[in-house]
Write an enzyme that holds these catalytic residues in place. Sequence first.
Site, PDB file in Angstrom:
ATOM      1  N   HIS A 183      38.362 -51.635 -36.231  1.00 59.90           N
ATOM      2  CA  HIS A 183      38.632 -51.729 -37.475  1.00 59.90           C
ATOM      3  C   HIS A 183      37.978 -52.823 -38.213  1.00 59.90           C
ATOM      4  O   HIS A 183      37.747 -54.010 -37.672  1.00 59.90           O
ATOM      5  CB  HIS A 183      40.155 -52.126 -37.594  1.00 59.90           C
ATOM      6  CG  HIS A 183      40.834 -52.020 -38.912  1.00 59.90           C
ATOM      7  ND1 HIS A 183      40.744 -52.690 -39.982  1.00 59.90           N
ATOM      8  CD2 HIS A 183      41.560 -50.684 -39.435  1.00 59.90           C
ATOM      9  CE1 HIS A 183      41.296 -52.303 -40.713  1.00 59.90           C
ATOM     10  NE2 HIS A 183      41.861 -51.068 -40.711  1.00 59.90           N
ATOM     11  N   ASP A 208      44.937 -44.949 -36.599  1.00 62.07           N
ATOM     12  CA  ASP A 208      44.704 -43.306 -36.353  1.00 62.07           C
ATOM     13  C   ASP A 208      44.624 -42.818 -34.876  1.00 62.07           C
ATOM     14  O   ASP A 208      44.669 -41.642 -34.442  1.00 62.07           O
ATOM     15  CB  ASP A 208      43.214 -42.996 -36.880  1.00 62.07           C
ATOM     16  CG  ASP A 208      43.272 -42.921 -38.330  1.00 62.07           C
ATOM     17  OD1 ASP A 208      44.344 -42.353 -38.789  1.00 62.07           O
ATOM     18  OD2 ASP A 208      42.351 -43.362 -39.035  1.00 62.07           O
TER      19      ASP A 208
HETATM   20  N1  COA Z   1      33.894 -47.723 -30.354  1.00 61.95           N
HETATM   21  C1  COA Z   1      33.070 -48.300 -29.770  1.00 61.95           C
HETATM   22  N2  COA Z   1      32.228 -49.463 -30.180  1.00 61.95           N
HETATM   23  C2  COA Z   1      32.819 -49.892 -31.564  1.00 61.95           C
HETATM   24  C3  COA Z   1      33.871 -49.157 -32.091  1.00 61.95           C
HETATM   25  C4  COA Z   1      34.344 -48.116 -31.516  1.00 61.95           C
HETATM   26  N3  COA Z   1      35.304 -47.306 -32.135  1.00 61.95           N
HETATM   27  N4  COA Z   1      33.961 -49.721 -33.365  1.00 61.95           N
HETATM   28  C5  COA Z   1      33.106 -50.625 -33.281  1.00 61.95           C
HETATM   29  N5  COA Z   1      32.516 -51.045 -32.347  1.00 61.95           N
HETATM   30  C6  COA Z   1      31.416 -51.671 -32.037  1.00 61.95           C
HETATM   31  C7  COA Z   1      30.047 -51.412 -32.848  1.00 61.95           C
HETATM   32  O1  COA Z   1      29.187 -50.541 -31.973  1.00 61.95           O
HETATM   33  C8  COA Z   1      29.624 -52.723 -32.954  1.00 61.95           C
HETATM   34  O2  COA Z   1      28.853 -53.080 -31.991  1.00 61.95           O
HETATM   35  P1  COA Z   1      27.347 -53.786 -31.948  1.00 61.95           P
HETATM   36  O3  COA Z   1      27.800 -55.356 -32.681  1.00 61.95           O
HETATM   37  O4  COA Z   1      27.168 -54.256 -30.551  1.00 61.95           O
HETATM   38  O5  COA Z   1      26.354 -53.145 -32.686  1.00 61.95           O
HETATM   39  C9  COA Z   1      30.828 -53.450 -33.182  1.00 61.95           C
HETATM   40  O6  COA Z   1      31.748 -52.972 -32.561  1.00 61.95           O
HETATM   41  C10 COA Z   1      31.046 -53.619 -34.795  1.00 61.95           C
HETATM   42  O7  COA Z   1      30.999 -52.437 -35.487  1.00 61.95           O
HETATM   43  P2  COA Z   1      30.778 -52.249 -37.037  1.00 61.95           P
HETATM   44  O8  COA Z   1      30.656 -50.738 -37.278  1.00 61.95           O
HETATM   45  O9  COA Z   1      29.871 -53.298 -37.634  1.00 61.95           O
HETATM   46  O10 COA Z   1      32.179 -52.824 -37.606  1.00 61.95           O
HETATM   47  P3  COA Z   1      32.883 -52.173 -38.821  1.00 61.95           P
HETATM   48  O11 COA Z   1      34.060 -53.205 -39.201  1.00 61.95           O
HETATM   49  O12 COA Z   1      31.852 -52.073 -39.692  1.00 61.95           O
HETATM   50  O13 COA Z   1      33.499 -50.684 -38.501  1.00 61.95           O
HETATM   51  C11 COA Z   1      34.919 -48.780 -38.374  1.00 61.95           C
HETATM   52  C12 COA Z   1      34.857 -50.218 -38.555  1.00 61.95           C
HETATM   53  C13 COA Z   1      36.171 -48.539 -38.463  1.00 61.95           C
HETATM   54  C14 COA Z   1      34.118 -47.923 -39.007  1.00 61.95           C
HETATM   55  C15 COA Z   1      34.535 -48.727 -36.595  1.00 61.95           C
HETATM   56  O14 COA Z   1      35.266 -49.463 -35.997  1.00 61.95           O
HETATM   57  C16 COA Z   1      34.410 -47.436 -36.303  1.00 61.95           C
HETATM   58  O15 COA Z   1      33.553 -46.409 -36.472  1.00 61.95           O
HETATM   59  N6  COA Z   1      35.712 -46.975 -35.349  1.00 61.95           N
HETATM   60  C17 COA Z   1      35.702 -45.394 -34.936  1.00 61.95           C
HETATM   61  C18 COA Z   1      36.250 -44.612 -36.361  1.00 61.95           C
HETATM   62  C19 COA Z   1      37.815 -44.781 -36.568  1.00 61.95           C
HETATM   63  O16 COA Z   1      38.627 -45.095 -35.749  1.00 61.95           O
HETATM   64  N7  COA Z   1      37.981 -45.100 -38.011  1.00 61.95           N
HETATM   65  C20 COA Z   1      39.223 -45.289 -38.281  1.00 61.95           C
HETATM   66  C21 COA Z   1      39.450 -46.586 -39.037  1.00 61.95           C
HETATM   67  S1  COA Z   1      41.297 -46.860 -39.403  1.00 61.95           S
END
Ligand code: COA
Length: 380
Positions: free
Chosen positions: A263, A316
């Site tokens: 998140h 979720d």
């Molecule tokens: N599974 C595995 N690794 C994850 C992850 C997940 N669900 N969510 C984040 N990470 C990791 C990323 O790979 C990244 O690693 P790195 O620094 O080694 O590259 C790090 O955590 C940060 O990720 P980032 O995408 O920069 O974080 P964000 O704050 O932009 O992303 C989300 C937030 C929600 C987009 C992301 O956590 C995600 O894609 N989650 C899965 C989809 C989901 O459940 N969405 C509903 C949200 S309520």
Amino acid sequence: MVEAEKIQLHRGLRDVYIDRTRTSFIDGREGKLLYRGYNIHDLAENSTFEEIVYLLLYGVLPTRAQLDQIDGELKASRKLPPEVSEVIRITKNAHPMDVLRTAISALSTTDSNIRDNSREAILRKGIRLTAAAPTIVATHARICAGKKPVEPNPELGHAGNFLYMHTGQVPHPEDASLMDKDFVLHAEHGINASAFAARVAASTEADLHCAITTGVAVLKGPAHGGAAESVMHMAEEIGSAENAAAYVQNRLKSGGRIVGFGHRVYKTTDPRAVHLREDARRLGERKGHPEWFAILQAVSNAMEPYAKRGICQNVDFWSGAIYHLLGIPTDLFICIFAMGRIPGWTAQVMEQAENNILLRPMLAYEGPMDLPYVPIEKRG
Ligand code: COA
């Protein structure tokens, strides 16, 4: 002009505060969420969705009389104008979220207050859209299933009536109460992507229907509201709890993500997931299908090492299993999130309107400059 390389970028607007709010408070390190000052745990255990609609829109918990009043207003706005039912029929082959977005937009054509952006008008329109959304989703689902749409039932609360309009059966009280709690947990969440987009629309002085249509559009993406659907697909692909650890390892090794985890704000377990986990467990047992909980719990166990990096369960992760056990098809999951979130988007729009400023950030240009113009006949 500031030189492009000297500009400090805030990509993704991460950690950028764009305004002040009295709507909700999130502490992502502590895992704390307040709506209008009240802890989500108290609200989830004790309040109905109708109370939350009042709380978000008026800023205080309702008295019994105020609750009856808003309940009556919501019930009075459940039916759809025939034009909007027709739009649902015409667009029935689209994804339910696209139909919801289109039907909300179409509701603007029959709304007598459409151009009025006063606080009172936004309140009235927010209540009407909150009330109509479940009817849109249930009507579309029944048309797709070749069934006749079911008229709203004024004897039932907002959540129970949604289940009733979807199945045609008065729901088990525990099913209705779980749906209700799910709406409560999804009702508001600060300046997430869809609320931000709704505020951008409101900042141009576009009306509430524009802002909510925008919110629904932005919620659709899998990085935001689409995750519950993806979690259910993941659980189906895993098939049984024993396969979960290997699935998680393979997915992460190949650079994939585990949906329902991570998140932008929460770096610990999302407080909303705590309720849904327990609900998913109990519901699975009551419905004689504990396997979904077992699979998700095994995924959660396999993800434990990632918690120290702040990659924890989000709202979720468990909600998909709950919807599935309530007999809701996977492609409706995201619409449930949208139905619950309309009061939150409305509260955000009201706040934006009260102290409006056009939301218009900047981009640092890094392309070529002052190129000689080449007429089309001389371009190679
Ligand atoms: N599974 C595995 N690794 C994850 C992850 C997940 N669900 N969510 C984040 N990470 C990791 C990323 O790979 C990244 O690693 P790195 O620094 O080694 O590259 C790090 O955590 C940060 O990720 P980032 O995408 O920069 O974080 P964000 O704050 O932009 O992303 C989300 C937030 C929600 C987009 C992301 O956590 C995600 O894609 N989650 C899965 C989809 C989901 O459940 N969405 C509903 C949200 S309520």
